[in-house]
Write an enzyme that holds these catalytic residues in place. Sequence first.
Site, PDB file in Angstrom:
ATOM      1  N   PHE A   1       0.832  -1.203   0.000  1.00  0.00           N
ATOM      2  CA  PHE A   1       0.000   0.000   0.000  1.00  0.00           C
ATOM      3  C   PHE A   1       0.865   1.250   0.000  1.00  0.00           C
ATOM      4  CE2 PHE A   1      -2.316  -3.249   2.377  1.00  0.00           C
ATOM      5  CZ  PHE A   1      -3.625  -3.149   1.931  1.00  0.00           C
ATOM      6  N   ASP A   2       0.447   2.238  -0.758  1.00  0.00           N
ATOM      7  CA  ASP A   2       0.930   3.594  -0.548  1.00  0.00           C
ATOM      8  C   ASP A   2       0.246   4.116   0.716  1.00  0.00           C
ATOM      9  OD1 ASP A   2       2.042   6.144  -0.932  1.00  0.00           O
ATOM     10  OD2 ASP A   2       0.338   6.784  -2.164  1.00  0.00           O
TER      11      ASP A   2
END
Length: 358
Positions: free
Chosen positions: A209-210
């Site tokens: 995930f960012d």
Amino acid sequence: MWQIRRWQISHGVFVCYYVAEEQADKYAASALQSSPGTTEPLATNNCKGCGSAAPDPILAQEESRFFPHFPFSPPAHQFGELCCGPDKQACRGSREHFREALEHVNARLLELYPDDEERFDIVLMTNNHAQVGVRLINSINHYGLTIERFCMTGGKSPIGYLTAYLTNLYLSADSEKVQEAIEAGIASATMFTANKDVAYSDTQLRVAFDGDAVLFSDESELIVKEKGLDTFFEHEQLNENKPLAQGPLKGFLEDLGKLQKKFYAKNERLNCPIRTFLVTARSAASSGARVLKTLRSWGLEVDEALFLAGAPKGPILVKIRPHIFFDDQMFHIEGAQKLGTIAAHVPYGIAQKYHKSA
């Protein structure tokens, strides 16, 4: 579509994939033969899996479409590169790693908790006509896929059904439908396949995930875009102990964490088949503390946190080899694609405004 099942009987994480986007009525008349009164031949599609060319006016249009359903359903064209007519099965696609990783997690959960139904569940959604159902069912049965829930809407958008299916994650190749789902408050992303094949783990589901505008809101990213990095660094340090607001995929990370804890409870932490990664352009020293403290305040954790301080994400993702990577900025998505990562664009936050004006 991702979901943790919250039915009265079954409990799990539901992921929805959107299959075909074509209008059903466009194909209904030509599903088995060309339109009455014409000599126009059936549409054909050369199967990339077996090399055959066969009439298939419906599914010839489905290549490059994604199945927007549960946890890690494959894109539609991954289900098959399509061959042999509407009553035959589609050929198996080449990028099945995501779905296979989900099924491996389910198998491990079943071993440890045989009476518990809290597992990944895949829902297949399409706005095509129900006539497509035979082909999809044949393909699913042929390849032994565990997909029990279908939603075929006959030309209407399936977005309205996502809430009814208790969707945890909606995946599609159709950016407009993903945007519609995001606006409805459903964790969603537009999937892009990798530009080259790489080896993926077949014993551990890896999800990257960012941070900003994905797990967290875009409040800090807004400051970067409008006031610059120096103001951003100052703002983050002043607000280090103030949790960030949640972003569109916070709930999905939470769902993964719940499943991870089921393995930890059986002393399987070191052998957990789920591993999560935070891959952010933030700098650890100047703005990383707020991110980690926010996760702690939510009672969540990631297995690995990588602060890149503006460096490209692609090379790090090559090392991680996630089955899917979520980011809100297309240049990160494109960089990941080039190096072999299956990436999913989350159309949320201030970055979308700058992307459209670019």
